[in-house]
Motif scaffolding. Structure first.
Motif, PDB file in Angstrom:
ATOM      1  N   ALA A 148      -1.168  -8.237  -2.676  1.00  0.00           N
ATOM      2  CA  ALA A 148      -0.929  -8.250  -1.231  1.00  0.00           C
ATOM      3  C   ALA A 148      -1.338  -6.947  -0.564  1.00  0.00           C
ATOM      4  O   ALA A 148      -1.637  -6.914   0.631  1.00  0.00           O
ATOM      5  CB  ALA A 148       0.551  -8.541  -0.954  1.00  0.00           C
ATOM      6  N   MET A 149      -1.375  -5.848  -1.342  1.00  0.00           N
ATOM      7  CA  MET A 149      -1.756  -4.569  -0.738  1.00  0.00           C
ATOM      8  C   MET A 149      -3.195  -4.606  -0.211  1.00  0.00           C
ATOM      9  O   MET A 149      -3.550  -3.882   0.712  1.00  0.00           O
ATOM     10  CB  MET A 149      -1.576  -3.420  -1.723  1.00  0.00           C
ATOM     11  N   ALA A 150      -4.034  -5.490  -0.779  1.00  0.00           N
ATOM     12  CA  ALA A 150      -5.415  -5.609  -0.309  1.00  0.00           C
ATOM     13  C   ALA A 150      -5.477  -6.139   1.119  1.00  0.00           C
ATOM     14  O   ALA A 150      -6.453  -5.893   1.842  1.00  0.00           O
ATOM     15  CB  ALA A 150      -6.207  -6.520  -1.243  1.00  0.00           C
ATOM     16  N   ASN A 151      -4.426  -6.863   1.547  1.00  0.00           N
ATOM     17  CA  ASN A 151      -4.427  -7.433   2.895  1.00  0.00           C
ATOM     18  C   ASN A 151      -4.486  -6.354   3.974  1.00  0.00           C
ATOM     19  O   ASN A 151      -5.090  -6.550   5.029  1.00  0.00           O
ATOM     20  CB  ASN A 151      -3.174  -8.296   3.111  1.00  0.00           C
ATOM     21  N   THR A 152      -3.856  -5.224   3.699  1.00  0.00           N
ATOM     22  CA  THR A 152      -3.883  -4.128   4.660  1.00  0.00           C
ATOM     23  C   THR A 152      -5.304  -3.587   4.802  1.00  0.00           C
ATOM     24  O   THR A 152      -5.727  -3.205   5.892  1.00  0.00           O
ATOM     25  CB  THR A 152      -2.912  -3.011   4.212  1.00  0.00           C
ATOM     26  N   PHE A 153      -6.042  -3.591   3.694  1.00  0.00           N
ATOM     27  CA  PHE A 153      -7.446  -3.166   3.752  1.00  0.00           C
ATOM     28  C   PHE A 153      -8.291  -4.200   4.493  1.00  0.00           C
ATOM     29  O   PHE A 153      -9.242  -3.855   5.205  1.00  0.00           O
ATOM     30  CB  PHE A 153      -7.985  -2.938   2.339  1.00  0.00           C
ATOM     31  N   MET A 154      -7.952  -5.486   4.324  1.00  0.00           N
ATOM     32  CA  MET A 154      -8.661  -6.534   5.062  1.00  0.00           C
ATOM     33  C   MET A 154      -8.486  -6.333   6.566  1.00  0.00           C
ATOM     34  O   MET A 154      -9.441  -6.436   7.343  1.00  0.00           O
ATOM     35  CB  MET A 154      -8.123  -7.924   4.665  1.00  0.00           C
ATOM     36  N   LEU A 155      -7.260  -6.042   6.960  1.00  0.00           N
ATOM     37  CA  LEU A 155      -6.967  -5.809   8.373  1.00  0.00           C
ATOM     38  C   LEU A 155      -7.725  -4.582   8.878  1.00  0.00           C
ATOM     39  O   LEU A 155      -8.241  -4.561  10.000  1.00  0.00           O
ATOM     40  CB  LEU A 155      -5.453  -5.622   8.556  1.00  0.00           C
TER      41      LEU A 155
ATOM     42  N   VAL B 292       0.841  -1.186   0.000  1.00  0.00           N
ATOM     43  CA  VAL B 292       0.000   0.000   0.000  1.00  0.00           C
ATOM     44  C   VAL B 292       0.882   1.243   0.000  1.00  0.00           C
ATOM     45  O   VAL B 292       0.550   2.258  -0.614  1.00  0.00           O
ATOM     46  CB  VAL B 292      -0.912   0.027   1.256  1.00  0.00           C
ATOM     47  N   SER B 293       2.030   1.156   0.670  1.00  0.00           N
ATOM     48  CA  SER B 293       2.904   2.325   0.843  1.00  0.00           C
ATOM     49  C   SER B 293       3.309   2.953  -0.483  1.00  0.00           C
ATOM     50  O   SER B 293       3.412   4.176  -0.590  1.00  0.00           O
ATOM     51  CB  SER B 293       4.156   1.954   1.650  1.00  0.00           C
TER      52      SER B 293
END
Length: 400
Positions: free
Chosen positions: A223-230, A201-202
């Motif tokens: 993998a950037m979507a994982n930060t949104f999942m969290l 995401v960064s």
């Protein structure tokens, strides 16, 4: 800002900054796309009776002469593609370069060796870069920047030469980037969709923030979507995630709808025990990721959802794959997105970034996209709404 077709180059010496930072294996070029992309501009110059001096970088020699990072293989390949002998001027920028440049006749070409052999090229301040840009400018009558891949870097060959060159302009590659990333996106046909993937995401935070309210839909995968999942309160198991950016992700989700941009996140995933896996462990819902596994691709329901959004799009900007596409078990999401965009008949489709470009070429669909940007970092910064140093330098050079 001027471009090469707006300048009288007949019989002139042209100093070209090109992006020939190509991959090498044991001194052999494994992908010459960057060289191929610059050939039309170079042929145009030679056909006009100009002589050309090419300068580029390769890898990160960090201000030292590293034989393995010599541009010798690049000069050889450029010669083959141009049909003109391109002599390499080896080592550091020296009097030899000036002598070779002075001796050039119309239709001839030379290439300076790796610019980054010279520590001044990558100096972070004007003082550290010294007179390197001035010395490069002195080699020619006209400076041409056709290296969008380094347009975001404040290197001497990018920002200093226009201060001293009698005339500075952009090449056809730079012109095309300006037309597609600048002009075409000022008044896009709608729906306008941003597809953002990749690991972090960064690296995309600035883009997502800048595009809120400008695009109709934002598709987020990889993998950037994982930060949104969290940020949504879901557990992500051992998946790659940027915990320090959860609040930023939450802020983007909160702002998106109120600003008129609909956010589309994965609803299911393909997972495995580790990124070294060659087979999938299974499919799971976005809120049921196994605690001992990691997600490596978007799942089939997400693919359907994303493809539906893309199917009604008129303008698409895509940066970043949907999963670990290098492994076939986790490539379906990226390939499906690529195919969906390629199948659009009347849409403007723009692709940027090395991994995204690799997906397109893996599918042999490059000719189905409106434009594939030659820049990685430059492409991202452009989408963040920033003016790139190369463009600023060319404009200021014109006004000096």
């Amino acid at each position: 800002m001027l471009f090469i077709d707006q300048v009288d180059i007949i019989g002139k010496k042209l100093l070209f900054r090109v992006d020939f930072n190509v991959p090498l294996e044991s001194g052999v070029i494994t992908d010459d796309n960057r060289i191929q992309a610059a050939i039309p501009t170079l042929k145009y110059a030679l056909d006009k009776g100009a002589s050309i001096i090419l300068c580029a970088h390769l890898g990160k020699p960090k201000g030292k002469v590293v034989p393995e990072l010599s541009l010798a293989p690049v000069a050889k390949r450029t010669s083959e593609l141009l049909g003109v002998d391109v002599e390499l001027v080896p080592g550091l920028l020296s009097e030899l370069a000036g002598e070779k440049a002075a001796a050039l006749k119309p239709g001839q070409a030379i290439m300076l060796d790796n610019l980054r052999y010279n520590p001044e090229e990558t100096g972070k301040t004007a003082a550290e870069r010294g007179d390197f840009g001035h010395r490069l400018a002195a080699l020619a009558d006209i400076y041409v920047n056709d290296a969008f891949g380094v347009a975001h870097r404040e290197n001497a060959s990018v920002v200093d030469i226009p201060k001293f060159a009698p005339v500075s302009c952009g090449g056809f590659l730079l012109k095309k980037e300006q037309e597609f990333l600048g002009d075409a996106l000022k008044n896009p046909k709608r729906p306008y969709v941003c597809v953002s993937g990749g690991a972090k995401v960064s690296t995309k935070l600035g883009i997502l923030t800048n595009l809120l309210g400008k695009v109709d839909d934002i598709i987020i995968g990889g993998a950037m979507a994982n930060t949104f999942m969290l940020a949504k309160g879901y557990e992500v198991g051992n998946s790659l995630v940027e915990k320090d950016l959860v609040e930023d992700a939450r802020s983007i989700m909160d702002k998106a709808e109120s600003m008129g941009s609909k956010l589309h996140l994965p609803v299911d995933y393909i997972y495995a025990a580790s990124h070294d896996a060659v087979e999938a462990g299974g499919i799971c819902a976005a809120d049921e990721i196994p605690s001992d596994s990691m997600v490596l691709d978007i799942g089939p329901e997400t693919v359907k959802s994303f493809v539906t959004v893309l199917g009604r799009s008129k303008t698409i900007v895509w940066n970043g794959p949907m999963g670990l596409f290098e492994t076939s078990a986790f490539a379906k999401g990226s390939l499906a997105v690529c195919e969906a965009i390629a199948n659009l008949d009347d849409a403007l489709s723009i692709v940027g970034g090395g991994d995204t470009d690799a997906v397109v070429h893996l599918m042999n669909l490059a000719d189905k996209f409106s434009f594939i940007s030659t820049g990685g970092g430059s492409f991202l910064e452009f989408l963040e709404g920033k003016e790139l140093p190369a463009f600023t330098a060319l404009k200021e050079g014109l006004n000096s």
